[in-house]
Motif scaffolding. Structure first.
Motif, PDB file in Angstrom:
ATOM      1  N   LEU A   1       0.888  -1.254  -0.014  1.00 35.33           N
ATOM      2  CA  LEU A   1       0.051  -0.042   0.038  1.00 35.33           C
ATOM      3  C   LEU A   1       0.939   1.292  -0.014  1.00 35.33           C
ATOM      4  N   GLN A   2       2.006   1.132   1.022  1.00 36.49           N
ATOM      5  CA  GLN A   2       2.673   2.241   0.785  1.00 36.49           C
ATOM      6  C   GLN A   2       3.522   2.532  -0.414  1.00 36.49           C
ATOM      7  N   GLU A   3       4.037   1.407  -1.080  1.00 40.12           N
ATOM      8  CA  GLU A   3       4.705   1.503  -2.397  1.00 40.12           C
ATOM      9  C   GLU A   3       3.786   2.320  -3.330  1.00 40.12           C
ATOM     10  N   LEU A   4       2.477   2.000  -3.620  1.00 40.43           N
ATOM     11  CA  LEU A   4       1.505   2.445  -4.475  1.00 40.43           C
ATOM     12  C   LEU A   4       1.178   3.829  -4.055  1.00 40.43           C
ATOM     13  N   SER A   5       0.884   4.251  -2.840  1.00 42.31           N
ATOM     14  CA  SER A   5       0.845   5.384  -2.572  1.00 42.31           C
ATOM     15  C   SER A   5       1.864   6.549  -3.006  1.00 42.31           C
ATOM     16  N   GLU A   6       3.099   6.115  -2.462  1.00 40.45           N
ATOM     17  CA  GLU A   6       4.094   6.944  -3.159  1.00 40.45           C
ATOM     18  C   GLU A   6       4.503   7.017  -4.541  1.00 40.45           C
ATOM     19  N   TYR A   7       3.959   6.004  -5.423  1.00 40.92           N
ATOM     20  CA  TYR A   7       4.055   5.906  -6.734  1.00 40.92           C
ATOM     21  C   TYR A   7       2.975   6.847  -7.226  1.00 40.92           C
TER      22      TYR A   7
ATOM     23  N   ARG B   1       1.247   9.172  -5.580  1.00 42.02           N
ATOM     24  CA  ARG B   1       1.113  10.431  -4.649  1.00 42.02           C
ATOM     25  C   ARG B   1      -0.381  10.607  -4.536  1.00 42.02           C
ATOM     26  N   ALA B   2      -1.257   9.710  -4.028  1.00 46.10           N
ATOM     27  CA  ALA B   2      -2.448   9.336  -3.673  1.00 46.10           C
ATOM     28  C   ALA B   2      -2.910   8.733  -2.399  1.00 46.10           C
ATOM     29  N   SER B   3      -4.077   8.364  -1.945  1.00 42.56           N
ATOM     30  CA  SER B   3      -4.238   7.702  -0.960  1.00 42.56           C
ATOM     31  C   SER B   3      -4.350   6.303  -1.479  1.00 42.56           C
ATOM     32  N   VAL B   4      -4.125   5.261  -0.699  1.00 41.62           N
ATOM     33  CA  VAL B   4      -4.465   3.949  -0.883  1.00 41.62           C
ATOM     34  C   VAL B   4      -4.808   3.321   0.405  1.00 41.62           C
ATOM     35  N   HIS B   5      -6.119   2.545  -0.021  1.00 46.87           N
ATOM     36  CA  HIS B   5      -6.858   2.143   1.410  1.00 46.87           C
ATOM     37  C   HIS B   5      -7.328   0.737   1.231  1.00 46.87           C
TER      38      HIS B   5
ATOM     39  N   GLY C   1      -8.284   0.070  -2.886  1.00 47.40           N
ATOM     40  CA  GLY C   1      -8.490   1.180  -3.459  1.00 47.40           C
ATOM     41  C   GLY C   1      -7.370   2.380  -3.515  1.00 47.40           C
ATOM     42  N   CYS C   2      -7.413   3.166  -4.406  1.00 48.44           N
ATOM     43  CA  CYS C   2      -6.459   4.237  -4.816  1.00 48.44           C
ATOM     44  C   CYS C   2      -7.532   5.551  -5.082  1.00 48.44           C
ATOM     45  N   SER C   3      -7.100   6.561  -4.401  1.00 40.11           N
ATOM     46  CA  SER C   3      -8.244   7.803  -4.402  1.00 40.11           C
ATOM     47  C   SER C   3      -7.446   8.967  -4.231  1.00 40.11           C
ATOM     48  N   GLY C   4      -7.751  10.055  -5.202  1.00 45.41           N
ATOM     49  CA  GLY C   4      -6.950  11.389  -5.183  1.00 45.41           C
ATOM     50  C   GLY C   4      -7.468  12.507  -5.986  1.00 45.41           C
ATOM     51  N   ALA C   5      -7.128  13.716  -5.994  1.00 40.14           N
ATOM     52  CA  ALA C   5      -7.644  14.654  -6.640  1.00 40.14           C
ATOM     53  C   ALA C   5      -7.956  14.274  -8.122  1.00 40.14           C
TER      54      ALA C   5
ATOM     55  N   THR D   1      -4.496   2.628   5.701  1.00 40.30           N
ATOM     56  CA  THR D   1      -4.530   3.717   4.729  1.00 40.30           C
ATOM     57  C   THR D   1      -2.969   4.136   4.491  1.00 40.30           C
ATOM     58  N   TYR D   2      -2.657   4.516   3.446  1.00 38.31           N
ATOM     59  CA  TYR D   2      -1.490   5.234   3.266  1.00 38.31           C
ATOM     60  C   TYR D   2      -1.743   6.777   2.392  1.00 38.31           C
ATOM     61  N   TRP D   3      -1.228   7.868   2.739  1.00 37.76           N
ATOM     62  CA  TRP D   3      -1.221   8.730   2.164  1.00 37.76           C
ATOM     63  C   TRP D   3       0.065   9.534   1.903  1.00 37.76           C
ATOM     64  N   ASN D   4       0.014  10.736   1.321  1.00 36.55           N
ATOM     65  CA  ASN D   4       1.380  11.627   1.391  1.00 36.55           C
ATOM     66  C   ASN D   4       0.382  13.293   1.233  1.00 36.55           C
TER      67      ASN D   4
END
Length: 260
Positions: free
Chosen positions: A100-106, A108-112, A225-229, A126-129
């Motif tokens: 999850l952390q790896e995908l969030s960093e790639y 630059r969105a939240s991964v839950h 899931g992955c969510s962001g702007a 969840t992970y986010w930046n």
């Protein structure tokens, strides 16, 4: 002449008082630190005297705590302990966290990582930046309007899908035409690509993609899931890049669980 409606069979194993007490605990969400008797009665549909007795009992057991200054209740240490114990027993969280952390960093969105809770999906990791949309652990989001919910429904057998959709229709009948249309599209997306989208449905400025994984230990279906702007996670990027990465992540989670 219409036949009289038969009474529902009594489930003699079902303890109603226990069920009511647990429903009281379910009133509390991440943003509900303090609730008064009146609010708990409204949320559960129980009479206020019943809520008062249940809240008193739960307070004595440590599942609630009472503030005399506010005349309100909050979750107690016993309830919090149960929640952390349940999270600690989820092997999928331990396996999925670095992914999850790896995908969030790639992205630059939240991964839950989320599980179902009736007509909501509950985030259990969840992970986010700093550039992403934040949904914290313990948050609930609606099944009807999110990619997390659509992916979970899409992973169910046909009969279960119909039951869930009937509940969604009954819950919000005015929204049903839109809800049905978007689920029909979600089912097509799932069949063709393995993931589902939420394009500004829950929040106008947020796009999301999610995919389900059925656990072999009988725990049911989890969803990542992955969510962001919306400007950051455009639909085409999710379809061609983020969605396939999400499927690869789920494959790695499945392999990690099989090795344990």
């Amino acid at each position: 002449m219409a036949q009289a409606r038969r009474p529902r069979p009594v489930d003699r194993k079902f303890v109603t008082a226990l069920a009511r007490g647990l429903e009281l605990l379910r009133c509390f969400g991440p943003r509900d630190r303090w609730l008064a008797n009146q609010e708990m009665a409204r949320r559960t549909g129980l009479a206020r005297p019943t809520v008062t007795r249940l809240a008193y009992t739960l307070t004595r057991l440590g599942h609630l705590r009472f503030s005399e200054a506010q005349n309100k209740y909050a979750l107690g240490s016993a309830a919090i302990g149960l929640g952390f114990a349940a999270l600690g027993q989820m092997d999928v969280r331990r396996v999925a966290r670095p992914l999850l952390q790896e995908l969030s960093e790639y992205t630059r969105a939240s991964v839950h990582l989320a599980v179902n809770d009736r007509l909501s999906m509950q985030v259990v990791d969840t992970y986010w930046n700093s550039a992403s949309f934040v949904v914290d652990i313990g948050s609930r989001v609606p099944v009807a309007t999110t990619s997390l919910g659509r992916a979970w429904v899409a992973a169910q057998p046909a009969a279960e899908r119909r039951r869930i959709l009937a509940e969604l229709r009954q819950d919000r009948p005015a929204d049903w035409p839109t809800t049905r249309r978007r689920f029909e599209q979600a089912f097509r997306d799932f069949e063709e690509q393995g993931f589902c989208f939420g394009l500004g449905d829950w929040r106008r400025e947020i796009n999301a993609v999610a995919a389900p994984l059925r656990l072999e230990d009988g725990a049911g279906v989890i969803v990542i899931g992955c969510s962001g702007a919306a400007f950051q996670l455009e639909a085409e990027r999710m379809r061609r890049d983020v969605g396939p990465r999400l499927l690869a992540l789920l494959g790695n989670v499945r392999s990690g669980l099989a090795r344990d």
